[in-house]
Enzyme design. Structure first.
Site, PDB file in Angstrom:
ATOM      1  N   GLU A  49      -3.292  -3.016   7.250  1.00 61.04           N
ATOM      2  CA  GLU A  49      -3.349  -1.557   7.318  1.00 61.04           C
ATOM      3  C   GLU A  49      -1.953  -0.964   7.316  1.00 61.04           C
ATOM      4  O   GLU A  49      -1.067  -1.434   8.038  1.00 61.04           O
ATOM      5  CB  GLU A  49      -4.085  -1.132   8.596  1.00 61.04           C
ATOM      6  N   ASP A  68      -6.730   1.183  -1.987  1.00 57.21           N
ATOM      7  CA  ASP A  68      -8.085   1.713  -2.128  1.00 57.21           C
ATOM      8  C   ASP A  68      -8.536   1.692  -3.581  1.00 57.21           C
ATOM      9  O   ASP A  68      -9.665   1.311  -3.902  1.00 57.21           O
ATOM     10  CB  ASP A  68      -8.151   3.131  -1.583  1.00 57.21           C
ATOM     11  N   THR A  91       0.163  -1.224   5.074  1.00 58.03           N
ATOM     12  CA  THR A  91       1.096  -2.151   4.434  1.00 58.03           C
ATOM     13  C   THR A  91       1.228  -1.917   2.938  1.00 58.03           C
ATOM     14  O   THR A  91       2.206  -2.338   2.333  1.00 58.03           O
ATOM     15  CB  THR A  91       0.648  -3.610   4.649  1.00 58.03           C
TER      16      THR A  91
END
Length: 388
Positions: free
Chosen positions: A33, A177, A35
């Site tokens: 997270e 994402d 990163t």
């Protein structure tokens, strides 16, 4: 939700059948997270929750956008008039900015799209940290890619979608994402190096180990999160500059203590510590899964939550309560996932403990006077694809 339903809704809105229907999934991040904008490592998996895009091409320079969740209004734009957030006087553009941004980004990349009609239906929860925006962008990018024969590979579509979100919408997100939405595979987690986009599909059959991964959507999103992502990114970039590295991914975990001693700003020091240790946690999880020790992933998840809570400070009372209640009820480990300040957490449990842990979390929320969270299993699913 079916592709046929999306096609029928398109016909109701536009008076004709679409050329096709495309889908892209939401995602949950197992580990890694904050990163991705540090050129680091991440490990998301796609969810079965998807955004469907029914679409047809146009030749008159008009872009029409309609969403089943958009209040019934068709948003009509001219492709030649599309402009990024920095030139729109602070107008975010609402949900339509995300697909409009994809059209703009494709045109910026040298693909002069003459317009399209699009209708969207989605089962990806919004505001839950499960990347509903990336699903919307990638579904749009894939639809346009096929409609106009652009022949762009999934990684390139992910970059286009990120460009749309960064520069058209104005959200400084990393690439994770969009890559998850474009590239994940059924039954696997995606081990991604966000610097060069090299990837490996890691088998993620928790049921074979008697385990399950639960997603707990707290159903809250705190206003504190607005702008916090950009502030963390700026702090990480300041840390990289102070340490003389291209990105924090280049700070070796074994040399973290020495690196932290070089930093005077306590906030930047905390951010650097989180990113470097989080990259290390991704490597730990990969090694454990490769060795068949899936149960041992749990404590790594909990350590990641502590870092997000204490060093990055992007958790909130609801997310902390999920982690505390789940672990107290016998979960193997848990952590917040996504940008934080609300949204969702992931909880690793033995299959037999899934129901008791779920009830413990719900009871804790009820005792605190909070709205019951939504809990569902994370089923690793495939990436973007054409359905019809």
């Amino acid at each position: 939700m079916s592709a046929e339903r999306a096609a029928e809704a398109f016909a109701e809105v536009y008076g004709k059948r679409p050329t096709g229907v495309w889908a892209a999934p939401g995602r949950v991040n197992l580990i890694g997270e904050y990163t991705d904008f540090n050129d680091g490592f991440v490990m998301p998996l796609a969810l079965p929750h998807t955004t469907h895009a029914a679409a047809s091409a146009r030749t008159d320079g008009v872009l029409r956008l309609h969403s089943a969740d958009g209040g019934g209004k068709v948003v009509e734009l001219r492709t030649d008039d599309l402009a990024p957030a920095r030139t729109r006087g602070g107008d975010g553009g609402g949900w339509a900015a995300y697909p409009a941004g994809v059209v703009w980004a494709l045109r910026e990349a040298g693909h002069p799209l003459p317009g399209a009609d699009l209708h969207y239906e989605s089962t990806v929860p919004t505001g839950a940290g499960l990347s509903s925006s990336a699903a919307l962008e990638v579904a749009t990018a894939l639809a346009l890619n096929d409609l106009y024969g652009l022949d762009l590979p999934p990684q390139r579509l992910a970059r286009i979608a990120q460009h749309a979100e960064n520069d058209f919408v104005g959200v400084p997100c990393g690439i994770m994402d969009q890559m998850a939405a474009a590239c994940c595979a059924d039954g696997h987690a995606l081990y991604l190096d966000t610097r060069d986009l090299s990837q490996r599909h890691v088998p993620f059959d928790l049921a074979a180990h008697g385990l399950a991964l639960l997603v707990v959507d707290t159903r809250v999103k705190h206003e504190l999160g607005d702008g916090a992502y950009a502030e963390r990114r700026a702090g990480c970039e300041a840390g990289a500059r102070a340490l003389g590295v291209r990105a924090l991914r280049d700070v070796p975990y074994e040399q973290l203590s020495e690196a932290l001693d070089q930093l005077d700003d306590d906030k930047v020091r905390r951010y650097v510590r989180h990113v470097v240790t989080e990259d290390h946690r991704v490597e730990q999880v990969i090694a454990l899964l490769d060795a068949g020790y899936a149960r041992a992933v749990g404590p790594v998840l909990s350590a990641g939550h502590a870092s997000l809570r204490d060093d990055l400070r992007v958790s909130c009372a609801e997310l902390d309560q999920v982690v505390e209640a789940a672990n107290a009820a016998g979960a193997l480990g848990a952590r917040m996932t996504g940008g934080g300040f609300g949204g969702s957490a992931v909880v690793l449990v033995a299959e037999d403990d899934a129901d008791p842990v779920t009830e413990a979390v719900r009871d804790a929320f009820a005792a605190a006077g909070r709205r019951a969270p939504r809990v569902f299993p994370a089923v690793p699913s495939g990436g973007a694809r054409r359905i019809v």
